[in-house]
Enzyme design. Structure first.
Site, PDB file in Angstrom:
ATOM      1  N   TYR A   1     -14.974  -0.923   7.885  1.00 14.70           N
ATOM      2  CA  TYR A   1     -13.557  -0.588   8.093  1.00 14.70           C
ATOM      3  C   TYR A   1     -13.162  -0.878   9.553  1.00 14.70           C
ATOM      4  O   TYR A   1     -12.151  -1.532   9.824  1.00 14.70           O
ATOM      5  CB  TYR A   1     -13.358   0.885   7.740  1.00 14.70           C
ATOM      6  CG  TYR A   1     -11.980   1.443   7.983  1.00 14.70           C
ATOM      7  CD1 TYR A   1     -10.872   0.998   7.267  1.00 14.70           C
ATOM      8  CD2 TYR A   1     -11.792   2.467   8.911  1.00 14.70           C
ATOM      9  CE1 TYR A   1      -9.616   1.551   7.474  1.00 14.70           C
ATOM     10  CE2 TYR A   1     -10.537   3.038   9.112  1.00 14.70           C
ATOM     11  CZ  TYR A   1      -9.453   2.569   8.399  1.00 14.70           C
ATOM     12  OH  TYR A   1      -8.208   3.122   8.604  1.00 14.70           O
TER      13      TYR A   1
ATOM     14  N   ASP B   1      -0.358  -7.269  -5.206  1.00 11.34           N
ATOM     15  CA  ASP B   1      -1.721  -7.273  -4.671  1.00 11.34           C
ATOM     16  C   ASP B   1      -1.717  -8.137  -3.412  1.00 11.34           C
ATOM     17  O   ASP B   1      -1.508  -9.360  -3.489  1.00 11.34           O
ATOM     18  CB  ASP B   1      -2.672  -7.846  -5.734  1.00 11.34           C
ATOM     19  CG  ASP B   1      -4.124  -7.819  -5.268  1.00 11.34           C
ATOM     20  OD1 ASP B   1      -4.376  -7.655  -4.054  1.00 11.34           O
ATOM     21  OD2 ASP B   1      -5.005  -7.993  -6.128  1.00 11.34           O
TER      22      ASP B   1
ATOM     23  N   GLY C   1      -0.102   5.074  -1.123  1.00 13.21           N
ATOM     24  CA  GLY C   1      -1.135   5.816  -0.421  1.00 13.21           C
ATOM     25  C   GLY C   1      -0.586   6.951   0.431  1.00 13.21           C
ATOM     26  O   GLY C   1       0.594   7.307   0.361  1.00 13.21           O
ATOM     27  N   GLN C   2      -1.483   7.503   1.261  1.00 13.58           N
ATOM     28  CA  GLN C   2      -1.128   8.692   2.047  1.00 13.58           C
ATOM     29  C   GLN C   2       0.016   8.402   3.019  1.00 13.58           C
ATOM     30  O   GLN C   2       0.977   9.160   3.100  1.00 13.58           O
ATOM     31  CB  GLN C   2      -2.364   9.187   2.817  1.00 13.58           C
ATOM     32  CG  GLN C   2      -2.165  10.553   3.447  1.00 13.58           C
ATOM     33  CD  GLN C   2      -3.204  10.906   4.505  1.00 13.58           C
ATOM     34  OE1 GLN C   2      -4.025  10.077   4.904  1.00 13.58           O
ATOM     35  NE2 GLN C   2      -3.170  12.135   4.969  1.00 13.58           N
TER      36      GLN C   2
ATOM     37  N   GLY D   1       0.823  -1.224   0.000  1.00 19.86           N
ATOM     38  CA  GLY D   1       0.000   0.000   0.000  1.00 19.86           C
ATOM     39  C   GLY D   1       0.848   1.262   0.000  1.00 19.86           C
ATOM     40  O   GLY D   1       0.449   2.312   0.516  1.00 19.86           O
TER      41      GLY D   1
END
Ligand code: NAD
Ligand code: SER
Length: 315
Positions: free
Chosen positions: A141, A52, A11-12, A8
């Site tokens: 989430y 992935d 991402g941020q 990941g």
């Protein structure tokens, strides 16, 4: 020397974490990965691969090829996006984590797992929220974050995998925009303040949440992984805290630098409902006691640094 795989990474959090990890451990020792290409420094500064995390074989091959001994597992679907596609959120957040932990078990890797303020729900004491307390979240989430905390504990207790993690508050950063969460307003507001001098907020003026500037989140992630294991009682899912504010309070802090800045409100019931169910302030005593956690940025220091860096980025 550590060999680190970051999932990941586009991402941020990854956009900042990968850069810091490369500075600390050497660019060639940090493999950034994601299902989408990174922007900026992550793509330029060292190796990157499409990985992935929902594919066990692909995850294992990446670990074996790179000879990774540590995984920072950031891949996830955030709160608001998760409500739009709960099945995908479950697949990525829990399926991807279980793959990661299983590969770590077989290939003997340490794993960093970020949890969130979202692991709490409306029946949790909100101010302050203790380290160990009621966890009955009402978002998919949050459900995956609580289950992820338990899974991380399980892999440590059952198989001895060196799993560690923190519960990030809402994160504010200028490098990469957030990926579809409830706390995204606290980043959007800076872009709009600089570009337009005004912002329409999707949360109510008094919606207080626990928040943190990205440099502190990165510092916490690395420090907990480097902490002396003998001192760790909690190990996974440490509450960490730095600042708490409402949209109104954040707007006031921005006005100190941009006096004409204005904020108005067009409340999104979905994200307001999520915010209402999350802590207003985390009690981070355990992190302070077990690995000397201490943040560097309060609200005013964060606002000043965000405006300086975002103005340069947008110039
Ligand atoms: P983000 O949405 O910005 O980035 C997540 C990345 O995961 C994206 O680049 C996405 O492409 C990637 N991804 C999605 N599915 C994937 C898959 N199947 N395989 C590999 N990569 C995949 O999220 P972030 O803010 O960087 O969050 C990182 C971690 O921190 C997450 O676990 C998140 O829950 C947690 N966290 C973030 C915040 C925050 O405010 N940003 C707060 C609390 C916890
Ligand atoms: N910032 C995240 C979100 O809003 C919290 O984990 O989804």
């Amino acid at each position: 020397m550590k060999r680190i795989l970051v999932t990941g990474a586009s991402g941020q959090v990854g956009s900042d974490l990968v850069v810091t990890l490369r500075e600390r451990y050497g660019s060639e020792n940090v493999l950034a990965s994601d299902i989408r290409e990174p922007e900026g420094a992550v793509g330029r500064g060292g190796p990157f691969e499409i990985v992935d995390c929902t594919d066990h074989g692909v995850m294992e091959q990446a670990v074996v090829r790179f000879k990774a001994d540590t995984i920072f597992h950031l891949a996830a679907i955030l709160s608001a996006v998760g409500e739009a596609d709960p099945h995908r959120a479950y697949e990525v957040n829990l399926g991807g984590l279980e793959n990661t932990l299983d590969v770590a078990r077989v290939r003997e890797c340490a794993v960093f797992i970020p949890s969130s303020i979202a692991a709490f729900g409306p029946s949790t004491p909100p101010d302050p929220t203790p380290q160990v307390t009621i966890q009955r979240p009402t978002t998919i989430y949050g459900v995956t974050k609580v289950a992820g905390e338990l899974l991380a504990d399980y892999f440590h207790l059952r198989f001895g995998v060196d799993t560690r993690g923190v519960r990030y508050p809402g994160l504010i950063s200028w490098v990469t925009e957030p990926g579809g969460g409830t706390t995204d307003y606290a980043v959007e507001i800076f872009y709009e303040a600089i570009r337009k001098g005004r912002y329409t907020c999707f949360l109510k003026p008094d919606a207080q949440l626990d928040m943190m500037y990205m440099p502190d989140a990165i510092k916490a992630s690395i420090e907990v992984m480097e902490a002396d294991p003998v001192r760790l009682i909690n190990r996974n899912a440490f509450n960490i805290a730095a600042m708490q504010f409402t949209p109104e309070k954040l707007a006031d802090a921005i006005k100190k630098h941009i006096p004409d800045f204005t904020i108005d409100y067009d409340v999104d019931p979905l994200r307001q409902g999520i915010a209402d169910s999350w802590p207003k302030r985390l009690d981070d005593t355990a992190a302070r006691e077990e690995w000397d956690w201490e943040p560097d940025y309060d609200l005013d220091a964060m606002v000043e640094d965000m405006l300086v860096n975002l103005r340069k980025k947008l110039a």
